[in-house]
Design a protein around this motif. Structure first.
Motif, PDB file in Angstrom:
ATOM      1  N   SER A   6      39.927  -6.532 -43.355  1.00 55.82           N
ATOM      2  CA  SER A   6      39.388  -7.445 -44.349  1.00 55.82           C
ATOM      3  C   SER A   6      38.674  -8.594 -43.664  1.00 55.82           C
ATOM      4  O   SER A   6      38.974  -8.945 -42.545  1.00 55.82           O
ATOM      5  CB  SER A   6      40.522  -8.012 -45.195  1.00 55.82           C
ATOM      6  OG  SER A   6      41.257  -6.994 -45.761  1.00 55.82           O
ATOM      7  N   ARG A   7      37.745  -9.157 -44.371  1.00 55.69           N
ATOM      8  CA  ARG A   7      37.070 -10.346 -43.886  1.00 55.69           C
ATOM      9  C   ARG A   7      37.238 -11.425 -44.921  1.00 55.69           C
ATOM     10  O   ARG A   7      36.998 -11.215 -46.096  1.00 55.69           O
ATOM     11  CB  ARG A   7      35.587 -10.070 -43.670  1.00 55.69           C
ATOM     12  CG  ARG A   7      35.369  -9.119 -42.537  1.00 55.69           C
ATOM     13  CD  ARG A   7      33.917  -9.053 -42.161  1.00 55.69           C
ATOM     14  NE  ARG A   7      33.801  -8.099 -41.099  1.00 55.69           N
ATOM     15  CZ  ARG A   7      33.092  -6.993 -41.171  1.00 55.69           C
ATOM     16  NH1 ARG A   7      32.411  -6.722 -42.228  1.00 55.69           N
ATOM     17  NH2 ARG A   7      33.052  -6.168 -40.162  1.00 55.69           N
TER      18      ARG A   7
ATOM     19  N   SER B 103      29.482 -20.618 -48.565  1.00 55.61           N
ATOM     20  CA  SER B 103      30.169 -19.573 -49.323  1.00 55.61           C
ATOM     21  C   SER B 103      31.537 -20.053 -49.793  1.00 55.61           C
ATOM     22  O   SER B 103      32.240 -20.745 -49.080  1.00 55.61           O
ATOM     23  CB  SER B 103      30.330 -18.350 -48.423  1.00 55.61           C
ATOM     24  OG  SER B 103      31.264 -17.454 -48.929  1.00 55.61           O
TER      25      SER B 103
ATOM     26  N   VAL C  85      36.279 -15.868 -50.155  1.00 57.42           N
ATOM     27  CA  VAL C  85      36.425 -14.550 -50.767  1.00 57.42           C
ATOM     28  C   VAL C  85      37.198 -13.643 -49.824  1.00 57.42           C
ATOM     29  O   VAL C  85      37.210 -13.837 -48.611  1.00 57.42           O
ATOM     30  CB  VAL C  85      35.059 -13.897 -51.111  1.00 57.42           C
ATOM     31  CG1 VAL C  85      34.326 -14.679 -52.161  1.00 57.42           C
ATOM     32  CG2 VAL C  85      34.215 -13.712 -49.879  1.00 57.42           C
TER      33      VAL C  85
ATOM     34  N   LYS D 166      37.367  -9.673 -48.826  1.00 59.86           N
ATOM     35  CA  LYS D 166      36.654  -8.401 -48.938  1.00 59.86           C
ATOM     36  C   LYS D 166      37.490  -7.314 -48.288  1.00 59.86           C
ATOM     37  O   LYS D 166      37.844  -7.406 -47.119  1.00 59.86           O
ATOM     38  CB  LYS D 166      35.297  -8.482 -48.252  1.00 59.86           C
ATOM     39  CG  LYS D 166      34.359  -9.483 -48.891  1.00 59.86           C
ATOM     40  CD  LYS D 166      33.045  -9.543 -48.163  1.00 59.86           C
ATOM     41  CE  LYS D 166      32.144 -10.579 -48.790  1.00 59.86           C
ATOM     42  NZ  LYS D 166      30.844 -10.660 -48.090  1.00 59.86           N
TER      43      LYS D 166
ATOM     44  N   LEU E 288      37.591  -3.404 -47.148  1.00 60.84           N
ATOM     45  CA  LEU E 288      36.645  -2.359 -46.775  1.00 60.84           C
ATOM     46  C   LEU E 288      37.306  -0.992 -46.811  1.00 60.84           C
ATOM     47  O   LEU E 288      38.481  -0.851 -46.503  1.00 60.84           O
ATOM     48  CB  LEU E 288      36.112  -2.628 -45.367  1.00 60.84           C
ATOM     49  CG  LEU E 288      35.546  -4.028 -45.112  1.00 60.84           C
ATOM     50  CD1 LEU E 288      35.109  -4.158 -43.665  1.00 60.84           C
ATOM     51  CD2 LEU E 288      34.415  -4.331 -46.058  1.00 60.84           C
TER      52      LEU E 288
ATOM     53  N   ASN F 221      32.488   0.124 -46.005  1.00 63.48           N
ATOM     54  CA  ASN F 221      31.847  -0.394 -47.218  1.00 63.48           C
ATOM     55  C   ASN F 221      32.845  -1.238 -48.004  1.00 63.48           C
ATOM     56  O   ASN F 221      34.043  -0.942 -48.014  1.00 63.48           O
ATOM     57  CB  ASN F 221      31.355   0.764 -48.095  1.00 63.48           C
ATOM     58  CG  ASN F 221      30.329   1.611 -47.377  1.00 63.48           C
ATOM     59  OD1 ASN F 221      29.423   1.106 -46.747  1.00 63.48           O
ATOM     60  ND2 ASN F 221      30.504   2.919 -47.459  1.00 63.48           N
ATOM     61  N   ILE F 222      32.347  -2.243 -48.687  1.00 65.45           N
ATOM     62  CA  ILE F 222      33.219  -3.103 -49.482  1.00 65.45           C
ATOM     63  C   ILE F 222      33.743  -2.312 -50.675  1.00 65.45           C
ATOM     64  O   ILE F 222      32.982  -1.805 -51.479  1.00 65.45           O
ATOM     65  CB  ILE F 222      32.465  -4.357 -49.968  1.00 65.45           C
ATOM     66  CG1 ILE F 222      32.025  -5.192 -48.770  1.00 65.45           C
ATOM     67  CG2 ILE F 222      33.342  -5.186 -50.903  1.00 65.45           C
ATOM     68  CD1 ILE F 222      31.092  -6.334 -49.118  1.00 65.45           C
ATOM     69  N   SER F 223      35.070  -2.200 -50.750  1.00 65.16           N
ATOM     70  CA  SER F 223      35.684  -1.483 -51.864  1.00 65.16           C
ATOM     71  C   SER F 223      36.219  -2.452 -52.916  1.00 65.16           C
ATOM     72  O   SER F 223      36.405  -2.078 -54.065  1.00 65.16           O
ATOM     73  CB  SER F 223      36.813  -0.574 -51.370  1.00 65.16           C
ATOM     74  OG  SER F 223      37.844  -1.345 -50.784  1.00 65.16           O
ATOM     75  N   GLU F 224      36.468  -3.683 -52.501  1.00 65.80           N
ATOM     76  CA  GLU F 224      37.000  -4.690 -53.414  1.00 65.80           C
ATOM     77  C   GLU F 224      36.623  -6.063 -52.871  1.00 65.80           C
ATOM     78  O   GLU F 224      36.720  -6.314 -51.677  1.00 65.80           O
ATOM     79  CB  GLU F 224      38.519  -4.543 -53.488  1.00 65.80           C
ATOM     80  CG  GLU F 224      39.180  -5.263 -54.605  1.00 65.80           C
ATOM     81  CD  GLU F 224      40.662  -4.904 -54.725  1.00 65.80           C
ATOM     82  OE1 GLU F 224      41.329  -5.556 -55.520  1.00 65.80           O
ATOM     83  OE2 GLU F 224      41.146  -3.990 -54.033  1.00 65.80           O
ATOM     84  N   GLU F 225      36.166  -6.949 -53.755  1.00 63.10           N
ATOM     85  CA  GLU F 225      35.826  -8.314 -53.355  1.00 63.10           C
ATOM     86  C   GLU F 225      36.423  -9.269 -54.376  1.00 63.10           C
ATOM     87  O   GLU F 225      36.168  -9.155 -55.564  1.00 63.10           O
ATOM     88  CB  GLU F 225      34.309  -8.492 -53.272  1.00 63.10           C
ATOM     89  CG  GLU F 225      33.895  -9.844 -52.791  1.00 63.10           C
ATOM     90  CD  GLU F 225      32.409  -9.948 -52.511  1.00 63.10           C
ATOM     91  OE1 GLU F 225      31.936 -11.081 -52.378  1.00 63.10           O
ATOM     92  OE2 GLU F 225      31.721  -8.909 -52.410  1.00 63.10           O
TER      93      GLU F 225
ATOM     94  N   SER G 122      37.434 -13.419 -55.337  1.00 65.17           N
ATOM     95  CA  SER G 122      37.363 -14.848 -55.067  1.00 65.17           C
ATOM     96  C   SER G 122      38.785 -15.362 -54.912  1.00 65.17           C
ATOM     97  O   SER G 122      39.646 -15.097 -55.745  1.00 65.17           O
ATOM     98  CB  SER G 122      36.680 -15.576 -56.226  1.00 65.17           C
ATOM     99  OG  SER G 122      36.813 -16.975 -56.052  1.00 65.17           O
TER     100      SER G 122
END
Length: 84
Positions: free
Chosen positions: A12-13, A46, A49, A51, A53, A58-62, A64
């Motif tokens: 995650s990031r 920003s 958030v 994120k 992966l 690929n981002i699967s969920e993002e 806030s």
């Protein structure tokens, strides 16, 4: 969440720029070191958030996390990522 789904989630990031005291306390503390694959990324301008992966990066969920507190971030990550 079962073990199969957990394995589908890659590192995650956490994009953090604004000095949100609730989330910045988590990021600057020792807690991020407890989660395998967690990466912290500071993004100017920003909101914070989270994120998640998939196996392909690929981002699967993002989500806030602007209004989350330290305990909420830790609890969520405990459900999604493997501990170190």
């Amino acid at each position: 969440m079962d073990g199969g789904e957990r394995n589908c989630i890659r590192p995650s990031r956490l994009g953090l720029e604004k000095e949100n005291k609730k989330t910045i306390a988590f990021v600057k503390g020792d807690k991020p070191k407890m989660f395998k694959g967690l990466q912290i990324k500071y993004v100017r301008g920003s909101d914070p958030v989270l994120k998640l992966l998939d196996d392909n990066g690929n981002i699967s969920e993002e989500l806030s996390i602007l209004k989350w507190n330290t305990d909420s971030v830790e609890e969520f990550l405990s459900e999604k990522l493997d501990p170190i």
